[in-house]
Design a protein around this motif. Structure first.
Motif, PDB file in Angstrom:
ATOM      1  N   PHE A   8      -1.080  14.644   1.952  1.00 45.77           N
ATOM      2  CA  PHE A   8      -0.841  13.214   2.147  1.00 45.77           C
ATOM      3  C   PHE A   8      -1.689  12.657   3.291  1.00 45.77           C
ATOM      4  CE2 PHE A   8       2.871  14.079  -0.479  1.00 45.77           C
ATOM      5  CZ  PHE A   8       2.791  13.009  -1.357  1.00 45.77           C
ATOM      6  N   SER A   9      -2.055  13.493   4.248  1.00 42.45           N
ATOM      7  CA  SER A   9      -2.915  13.034   5.343  1.00 42.45           C
ATOM      8  C   SER A   9      -4.331  12.706   4.861  1.00 42.45           C
ATOM      9  CB  SER A   9      -2.970  14.092   6.447  1.00 42.45           C
ATOM     10  OG  SER A   9      -3.462  15.321   5.934  1.00 42.45           O
ATOM     11  N   ASP A  10      -4.699  13.153   3.657  1.00 46.47           N
ATOM     12  CA  ASP A  10      -6.013  12.858   3.073  1.00 46.47           C
ATOM     13  C   ASP A  10      -6.033  11.549   2.290  1.00 46.47           C
ATOM     14  OD1 ASP A  10      -7.135  15.418   3.830  1.00 46.47           O
ATOM     15  OD2 ASP A  10      -6.048  16.316   2.145  1.00 46.47           O
ATOM     16  N   LEU A  11      -4.880  10.926   2.111  1.00 50.95           N
ATOM     17  CA  LEU A  11      -4.746   9.814   1.178  1.00 50.95           C
ATOM     18  C   LEU A  11      -5.719   8.665   1.448  1.00 50.95           C
ATOM     19  CD1 LEU A  11      -3.239   8.845  -1.297  1.00 50.95           C
ATOM     20  CD2 LEU A  11      -1.429   8.011   0.203  1.00 50.95           C
ATOM     21  N   ASP A  12      -5.838   8.217   2.685  1.00 47.20           N
ATOM     22  CA  ASP A  12      -6.745   7.098   2.973  1.00 47.20           C
ATOM     23  C   ASP A  12      -8.187   7.472   2.641  1.00 47.20           C
ATOM     24  OD1 ASP A  12      -4.691   5.433   3.777  1.00 47.20           O
ATOM     25  OD2 ASP A  12      -4.932   5.902   5.920  1.00 47.20           O
ATOM     26  N   ARG A  13      -8.596   8.687   2.988  1.00 49.28           N
ATOM     27  CA  ARG A  13      -9.969   9.120   2.700  1.00 49.28           C
ATOM     28  C   ARG A  13     -10.189   9.249   1.197  1.00 49.28           C
ATOM     29  NH1 ARG A  13     -15.016   8.530   2.911  1.00 49.28           N
ATOM     30  NH2 ARG A  13     -16.243  10.431   2.633  1.00 49.28           N
ATOM     31  N   PRO A  38      -7.824   4.101 -10.252  1.00 45.94           N
ATOM     32  CA  PRO A  38      -6.563   4.774  -9.952  1.00 45.94           C
ATOM     33  C   PRO A  38      -5.909   4.205  -8.687  1.00 45.94           C
ATOM     34  CG  PRO A  38      -8.401   6.227  -9.404  1.00 45.94           C
ATOM     35  CD  PRO A  38      -8.983   4.959  -9.963  1.00 45.94           C
ATOM     36  N   ALA A  39      -4.696   3.754  -8.839  1.00 43.93           N
ATOM     37  CA  ALA A  39      -3.943   3.147  -7.751  1.00 43.93           C
ATOM     38  C   ALA A  39      -3.475   4.221  -6.761  1.00 43.93           C
ATOM     39  CB  ALA A  39      -2.730   2.404  -8.311  1.00 43.93           C
ATOM     40  N   ARG A  40      -3.167   3.782  -5.582  1.00 50.22           N
ATOM     41  CA  ARG A  40      -2.683   4.681  -4.519  1.00 50.22           C
ATOM     42  C   ARG A  40      -1.490   5.504  -4.995  1.00 50.22           C
ATOM     43  NH1 ARG A  40      -3.938   4.291   0.880  1.00 50.22           N
ATOM     44  NH2 ARG A  40      -2.541   5.381   2.293  1.00 50.22           N
ATOM     45  N   GLU A  41      -0.599   4.866  -5.764  1.00 46.02           N
ATOM     46  CA  GLU A  41       0.595   5.569  -6.245  1.00 46.02           C
ATOM     47  C   GLU A  41       0.225   6.735  -7.164  1.00 46.02           C
ATOM     48  OE1 GLU A  41       0.211   2.106  -6.681  1.00 46.02           O
ATOM     49  OE2 GLU A  41       1.238   1.729  -4.782  1.00 46.02           O
ATOM     50  N   VAL A  42      -0.828   6.568  -7.952  1.00 47.50           N
ATOM     51  CA  VAL A  42      -1.290   7.643  -8.843  1.00 47.50           C
ATOM     52  C   VAL A  42      -1.753   8.834  -8.011  1.00 47.50           C
ATOM     53  CG1 VAL A  42      -3.067   8.282 -10.537  1.00 47.50           C
ATOM     54  CG2 VAL A  42      -1.910   6.065 -10.715  1.00 47.50           C
ATOM     55  N   ILE A  43      -2.498   8.570  -6.951  1.00 44.53           N
ATOM     56  CA  ILE A  43      -3.007   9.637  -6.090  1.00 44.53           C
ATOM     57  C   ILE A  43      -1.858  10.288  -5.324  1.00 44.53           C
ATOM     58  CG2 ILE A  43      -4.637  10.227  -4.258  1.00 44.53           C
ATOM     59  CD1 ILE A  43      -5.809   9.207  -7.058  1.00 44.53           C
ATOM     60  N   GLU A  44      -0.891   9.484  -4.874  1.00 43.52           N
ATOM     61  CA  GLU A  44       0.292  10.050  -4.219  1.00 43.52           C
ATOM     62  C   GLU A  44       1.015  11.006  -5.159  1.00 43.52           C
ATOM     63  OE1 GLU A  44       2.417   6.502  -3.122  1.00 43.52           O
ATOM     64  OE2 GLU A  44       1.370   6.345  -1.188  1.00 43.52           O
TER      65      GLU A  44
END
Length: 192
Positions: A8-13, A38-44
């Motif tokens: 999760f710490s990689d999310l912004d990058r 792909p939306a942020r929620e998809v990556i989460e």
């Protein structure tokens, strides 16, 4: 370079890398990823399921991302203008699927995309899967070249359910691994 599970710490990058990918597709005149996907929620969700991966540079900073998992892809159930190389039953996938591949703009053409595909093939073998499947936009010639260079075969056309007004057709590719890859291929048409 090191490929690892995304955190999760990689999310912004990861979102920055995907934005680079979105810009690269737009520069090629490709309508894929030009909406909110792909939306942020998809990556989460990818990270939470331990399906998201990143490739770190020599300083430990992510420079590429993808989703790699052994699970059924609903959109792969129907394929036209061809057929998958391997069979897979609904609910019992025999393949690893790769989605959302993106490399930071300043790191393209350095073999990073190939390393993600190699990881997918390794994972498929480790899990006893027969193949790796992936799809790409018909206009994404660089990705098609990468796939073909790395042993993937174009199998036909699938339609994605999340096109967001973009072209829903995608070229479907597959690469057999392990025992499936070593079996002698049968010709589709008998030779005379």
């Amino acid at each position: 370079m090191e490929l690892r599970k995304a955190e999760f710490s990689d999310l912004d990058r990861i979102m920055e890398i995907l934005a680079d990918g979105r810009s690269a597709l737009a520069a090629l005149g490709i309508d894929q990823w030009q909406g909110g996907y792909p939306a942020r929620e998809v990556i989460e969700h990818d990270i939470a399921r331990r399906e998201g991966v990143v490739v770190d540079d020599e300083n430990g900073n992510p420079v590429a991302t993808a989703m790699v998992a052994c699970r059924e892809e609903f959109d792969y159930r129907e394929i036209t203008d061809g057929a998958w190389l391997t069979e897979s039953l609904p609910g019992d996938p025999c393949y690893v699927v790769v989605h959302r591949v993106a490399v930071a703009g300043d790191r393209k053409n350095g073999g990073i995309g190939a390393s993600i595909l190699e990881y997918a093939a390794w994972l498929a073998e480790e899990l006893g899967c027969s193949s790796v499947r992936i799809d790409t936009h018909p206009g994404n010639i660089p990705m098609q070249r990468l796939l073909e260079k790395n042993g993937f075969s174009k199998c036909g056309i699938i339609c994605i359910s999340h096109a967001e007004g973009a072209t829903p057709e995608r070229y479907a590719y597959e690469k057999m691994v392990g025992v499936a890859a070593t079996r002698e291929a049968k010709p589709l048409v008998a030779m005379r």
